[in-house]
Design a protein around this motif. Structure first.
Motif, PDB file in Angstrom:
ATOM      1  N   MET A   1     -37.845  -4.043  -4.343  1.00 39.03           N
ATOM      2  CA  MET A   1     -38.617  -5.257  -4.346  1.00 39.03           C
ATOM      3  C   MET A   1     -39.487  -5.262  -5.599  1.00 39.03           C
ATOM      4  N   ALA A   2     -39.399  -6.354  -6.360  1.00 37.32           N
ATOM      5  CA  ALA A   2     -40.191  -6.478  -7.580  1.00 37.32           C
ATOM      6  C   ALA A   2     -40.988  -7.769  -7.517  1.00 37.32           C
ATOM      7  N   HIS A   3     -42.289  -7.683  -7.759  1.00 41.48           N
ATOM      8  CA  HIS A   3     -43.159  -8.861  -7.791  1.00 41.48           C
ATOM      9  C   HIS A   3     -43.088  -9.663  -6.491  1.00 41.48           C
ATOM     10  N   GLY A   4     -42.949  -8.998  -5.365  1.00 43.94           N
ATOM     11  CA  GLY A   4     -42.953  -9.692  -4.088  1.00 43.94           C
ATOM     12  C   GLY A   4     -41.654 -10.396  -3.748  1.00 43.94           C
ATOM     13  N   LYS A   5     -40.621 -10.221  -4.531  1.00 44.45           N
ATOM     14  CA  LYS A   5     -39.342 -10.873  -4.259  1.00 44.45           C
ATOM     15  C   LYS A   5     -38.335  -9.835  -3.792  1.00 44.45           C
ATOM     16  N   VAL A   6     -37.468 -10.244  -2.911  1.00 40.13           N
ATOM     17  CA  VAL A   6     -36.428  -9.367  -2.397  1.00 40.13           C
ATOM     18  C   VAL A   6     -35.125  -9.709  -3.094  1.00 40.13           C
ATOM     19  N   THR A   7     -34.406  -8.711  -3.536  1.00 40.26           N
ATOM     20  CA  THR A   7     -33.114  -8.932  -4.161  1.00 40.26           C
ATOM     21  C   THR A   7     -32.041  -8.883  -3.085  1.00 40.26           C
ATOM     22  N   ILE A   8     -31.241  -9.910  -3.022  1.00 43.56           N
ATOM     23  CA  ILE A   8     -30.160  -9.979  -2.047  1.00 43.56           C
ATOM     24  C   ILE A   8     -28.837  -9.896  -2.803  1.00 43.56           C
ATOM     25  N   THR A   9     -28.031  -8.935  -2.446  1.00 46.83           N
ATOM     26  CA  THR A   9     -26.738  -8.753  -3.093  1.00 46.83           C
ATOM     27  C   THR A   9     -25.723  -9.694  -2.456  1.00 46.83           C
ATOM     28  N   VAL A  10     -25.025 -10.442  -3.272  1.00 50.54           N
ATOM     29  CA  VAL A  10     -24.002 -11.356  -2.793  1.00 50.54           C
ATOM     30  C   VAL A  10     -22.721 -10.567  -2.538  1.00 50.54           C
ATOM     31  N   ASP A  11     -22.139 -10.783  -1.376  1.00 51.48           N
ATOM     32  CA  ASP A  11     -20.908 -10.087  -1.022  1.00 51.48           C
ATOM     33  C   ASP A  11     -19.822 -10.442  -2.027  1.00 51.48           C
ATOM     34  N   GLU A  12     -19.059  -9.446  -2.461  1.00 49.07           N
ATOM     35  CA  GLU A  12     -18.028  -9.670  -3.479  1.00 49.07           C
ATOM     36  C   GLU A  12     -16.964 -10.660  -3.019  1.00 49.07           C
ATOM     37  N   TYR A  13     -16.829 -10.853  -1.718  1.00 44.90           N
ATOM     38  CA  TYR A  13     -15.799 -11.762  -1.198  1.00 44.90           C
ATOM     39  C   TYR A  13     -16.356 -13.140  -0.831  1.00 44.90           C
ATOM     40  N   SER A  14     -17.619 -13.406  -1.123  1.00 49.61           N
ATOM     41  CA  SER A  14     -18.229 -14.656  -0.684  1.00 49.61           C
ATOM     42  C   SER A  14     -17.573 -15.892  -1.287  1.00 49.61           C
ATOM     43  N   SER A  15     -16.907 -15.763  -2.406  1.00 49.56           N
ATOM     44  CA  SER A  15     -16.253 -16.926  -3.011  1.00 49.56           C
ATOM     45  C   SER A  15     -14.812 -17.094  -2.530  1.00 49.56           C
ATOM     46  N   ASN A  16     -14.339 -16.171  -1.699  1.00 45.30           N
ATOM     47  CA  ASN A  16     -12.963 -16.258  -1.215  1.00 45.30           C
ATOM     48  C   ASN A  16     -12.912 -15.859   0.263  1.00 45.30           C
ATOM     49  N   PRO A  17     -13.162 -16.834   1.172  1.00 41.45           N
ATOM     50  CA  PRO A  17     -13.207 -16.511   2.595  1.00 41.45           C
ATOM     51  C   PRO A  17     -11.909 -15.898   3.132  1.00 41.45           C
ATOM     52  N   THR A  18     -10.770 -16.317   2.604  1.00 39.59           N
ATOM     53  CA  THR A  18      -9.504 -15.762   3.081  1.00 39.59           C
ATOM     54  C   THR A  18      -9.413 -14.279   2.740  1.00 39.59           C
ATOM     55  N   GLN A  19      -9.811 -13.947   1.537  1.00 36.95           N
ATOM     56  CA  GLN A  19      -9.805 -12.551   1.127  1.00 36.95           C
ATOM     57  C   GLN A  19     -10.823 -11.745   1.947  1.00 36.95           C
ATOM     58  N   ALA A  20     -11.967 -12.341   2.224  1.00 33.15           N
ATOM     59  CA  ALA A  20     -12.970 -11.657   3.045  1.00 33.15           C
ATOM     60  C   ALA A  20     -12.424 -11.392   4.438  1.00 33.15           C
ATOM     61  N   PHE A  21     -11.771 -12.392   5.008  1.00 33.26           N
ATOM     62  CA  PHE A  21     -11.176 -12.236   6.341  1.00 33.26           C
ATOM     63  C   PHE A  21     -10.194 -11.078   6.344  1.00 33.26           C
ATOM     64  N   THR A  22      -9.340 -11.047   5.346  1.00 35.36           N
ATOM     65  CA  THR A  22      -8.346  -9.976   5.247  1.00 35.36           C
ATOM     66  C   THR A  22      -9.031  -8.632   5.027  1.00 35.36           C
ATOM     67  N   HIS A  23      -9.992  -8.607   4.124  1.00 30.77           N
ATOM     68  CA  HIS A  23     -10.672  -7.354   3.799  1.00 30.77           C
ATOM     69  C   HIS A  23     -11.382  -6.766   5.014  1.00 30.77           C
ATOM     70  N   TYR A  24     -12.098  -7.598   5.739  1.00 26.68           N
ATOM     71  CA  TYR A  24     -12.872  -7.093   6.862  1.00 26.68           C
ATOM     72  C   TYR A  24     -12.067  -7.054   8.161  1.00 26.68           C
ATOM     73  N   ASN A  25     -10.835  -7.555   8.104  1.00 28.95           N
ATOM     74  CA  ASN A  25      -9.919  -7.470   9.240  1.00 28.95           C
ATOM     75  C   ASN A  25     -10.561  -7.949  10.543  1.00 28.95           C
ATOM     76  N   ILE A  26     -11.073  -9.164  10.488  1.00 27.51           N
ATOM     77  CA  ILE A  26     -11.711  -9.742  11.660  1.00 27.51           C
ATOM     78  C   ILE A  26     -10.626 -10.113  12.673  1.00 27.51           C
TER      79      ILE A  26
END
Length: 174
Positions: A1-26
């Motif tokens: 945390m820097a200057h009161g802000k929290v850094t949130i990491t964007v999931d590498e698959y967030s731009s491709n839901p189909t790939q995320a589905f496959t990757h996480y094997n839901i």
């Protein structure tokens, strides 16, 4: 945390839901990607700690809001599929339900069941007598042209954002 802000990491698959589905094997059950930590739900009537903002996040109510016991909170976030087909009558009923809820802020994002919110899809659908959605295919363009304007009891997000209580919320129905 820097200057009161929290850094949130964007999931590498967030731009491709189909790939995320496959990757996480839901497989239609609870899943837990390695960086997500599941928490147990709290009882709906748990008091909110002073100075906190409580978000109540729901989706997939599919025009079945009668009798739902909603948790206490400050901000309601409904993230799609609040209707079966996006019929104007369903949208009006949902809007009436929203109007009766005690949340200070209500934010709504359309889902894949809000067919009438997608003008391109509807333009193609009304050209054919699409058997899966007979009640929708009988609508005229003027019946659904601005169906989202029926949502007067909330902030409706469509590829847009709003800042509420210091939280920036972005909504896209895609």
């Amino acid at each position: 945390m820097a200057h009161g802000k929290v850094t949130i990491t964007v999931d590498e698959y967030s731009s491709n839901p189909t790939q995320a589905f496959t990757h996480y094997n839901i497989n239609q059950s609870r899943f837990q990607p390695p960086h997500v930590h599941m928490v147990d739900p709290i009882p709906y009537d748990t008091p909110k700690p002073t100075g906190h903002t409580r978000f109540v996040c729901v989706s997939d109510t599919h025009s079945r809001t009668d009798g739902i016991q909603m948790p206490y909170g400050d901000v309601l976030l409904h993230t799609g599929d609040f209707t079966e087909l996006g019929l104007p009558s369903e949208v009006k009923k949902f809007n009436d339900w929203l109007g009766g809820l005690p949340y200070e802020f209500k934010v709504v994002i359309a889902g894949n069941h809000e067919l009438t919110f997608d003008k391109d899809f509807m333009a193609e659908l009304v050209k054919q007598d699409y058997y899966r959605f007979p009640s929708v295919s009988k609508l005229k363009p003027e019946d659904f042209d601005d169906v989202q304007t029926l949502l007067s009891n909330c902030v409706y997000l469509h590829d847009s954002d709003v800042t509420i209580k210091g939280f920036r919320i972005y909504g896209a129905p895609w």
